[in-house]
Design an enzyme around this catalytic site. Structure first.
Site, PDB file in Angstrom:
ATOM      1  N   ALA A  42       0.822  -1.242  -0.336  1.00 47.40           N
ATOM      2  CA  ALA A  42      -0.434   0.187  -0.077  1.00 47.40           C
ATOM      3  C   ALA A  42       0.824   1.039   0.252  1.00 47.40           C
ATOM      4  O   ALA A  42       2.064   0.683   0.028  1.00 47.40           O
ATOM      5  CB  ALA A  42      -0.856   0.039   1.162  1.00 47.40           C
ATOM      6  N   GLY A  88      -0.746  -5.406   0.753  1.00 48.78           N
ATOM      7  CA  GLY A  88      -1.732  -5.094  -0.116  1.00 48.78           C
ATOM      8  C   GLY A  88      -1.796  -6.219  -2.196  1.00 48.78           C
ATOM      9  O   GLY A  88      -2.748  -6.660  -2.455  1.00 48.78           O
ATOM     10  N   GLU A  91      -2.754  -9.473  -0.597  1.00 45.22           N
ATOM     11  CA  GLU A  91      -3.851  -9.958  -0.214  1.00 45.22           C
ATOM     12  C   GLU A  91      -4.278  -9.635  -1.389  1.00 45.22           C
ATOM     13  O   GLU A  91      -5.488 -10.466  -1.915  1.00 45.22           O
ATOM     14  CB  GLU A  91      -4.363  -8.422   0.307  1.00 45.22           C
ATOM     15  CG  GLU A  91      -3.868  -8.468   1.781  1.00 45.22           C
ATOM     16  CD  GLU A  91      -4.246  -7.484   2.580  1.00 45.22           C
ATOM     17  OE1 GLU A  91      -4.772  -7.941   3.812  1.00 45.22           O
ATOM     18  OE2 GLU A  91      -3.471  -5.988   1.979  1.00 45.22           O
ATOM     19  N   GLU A 111       2.995  -5.431   7.736  1.00 52.26           N
ATOM     20  CA  GLU A 111       2.415  -5.005   8.471  1.00 52.26           C
ATOM     21  C   GLU A 111       2.660  -4.695   9.624  1.00 52.26           C
ATOM     22  O   GLU A 111       2.624  -3.230  10.207  1.00 52.26           O
ATOM     23  CB  GLU A 111       1.055  -4.953   7.987  1.00 52.26           C
ATOM     24  CG  GLU A 111       0.111  -4.458   6.594  1.00 52.26           C
ATOM     25  CD  GLU A 111       0.132  -6.104   5.572  1.00 52.26           C
ATOM     26  OE1 GLU A 111      -0.710  -6.134   4.758  1.00 52.26           O
ATOM     27  OE2 GLU A 111       1.350  -7.057   6.244  1.00 52.26           O
TER      28      GLU A 111
END
Length: 237
Positions: A42, A88, A91, A111
């Site tokens: 991200a 991300g 994900e 993260e």
């Protein structure tokens, strides 16, 4: 490095909506631009600027909505992981149906090193795919794994030389595009929904959806083509 900032999420969603609305497109391949990264994560500056718990939760829900849209797309989604797939990016690949990785891929959920954890569905999809223990190890440590380890734990289905990855993903997409599209869509839904319920209810879903397929023109074409010893031509009806 293809960071998932707000603008990129909007662009991905627009592309997914276009694919969903185009009956001529029967499979989707997702890969990262360039040679270094699928998605490197991200936008950290956007996360850093979040002013409140409510803003953080809404950011999480925004990514989750998009990845649910990808996961629920009524067409096969092939993830071609061509480099770093972190945060991300990991994900995103989890929302696909089939995951192919280059031998240079590096996958992780780092993260925890930022004082947060995955917020775009990673804590949920990863554990369902590789088991709670392995998911916890990846989330707790934030460590990256290489393509072969991803293959070993079932995070990806195939590992290919980097130079062959995209061609292999496209070839698989073309192979799936020749299959009966209604059958593919219902197979996807039945597998995904059935994984969330007990075996008996899953089999009930299977029976109901099998019945739906038996009323399609594609079923008539497929069975007739088999008897006539020719290739079936499916029209999605």
């Amino acid at each position: 490095m293809n960071a998932l900032n707000a603008a990129t999420l909007d662009e991905i969603e627009a592309a997914v909506d276009e694919v969903a609305g185009d009956a001529a497109v029967r499979a989707l391949v997702v890969t990262g631009a360039g040679e270094k990264a699928f998605v490197a994560g991200a936008d950290i500056n956007e996360i850093r600027a979040l002013p409140s718990p409510q803003a953080g939760a809404e950011m999480s829900r925004r990514g989750q909505r998009l990845f649910f849209k990808i996961e629920r797309l009524g067409k096969p989604v092939i993830m071609a992981v061509n480099g770093f797939a972190l945060g991300g990016g990991c994900e995103l690949l989890l929302s696909g149906d089939v995951r192919l990785a280059s031998d240079t891929a590096r996958i992780g959920l780092p993260e925890i090193n930022l004082g947060i954890f995955p917020g775009y569905g990673g804590t949920q999809r990863l554990s369902r795919l590789v088991g709670k223990g392995t998911a916890k190890l990846m989330v707790y440590t934030g460590d990256m794994i290489d393509a072969q380890e991803a293959l070993r734990i079932g995070l990806v289905q195939r590992v290919l030389p980097a130079a062959e990855l995209l061609a292999a993903a496209k070839a698989l997409g073309k192979q799936l595009a020749l299959k009966a599209p209604i059958a593919l869509a219902l197979a996807k839904r039945t597998i995904d929904d059935g994984a969330e319920v007990d075996l008996e209810r899953g089999c009930a879903m299977e029976a109901a959806n099998f019945g739906i397929l038996c009323a399609t023109e594609d079923k008539a074409e497929g069975t007739t083509a088999f008897v006539e010893k020719r290739k079936a031509v499916f029209r999605g009806r």
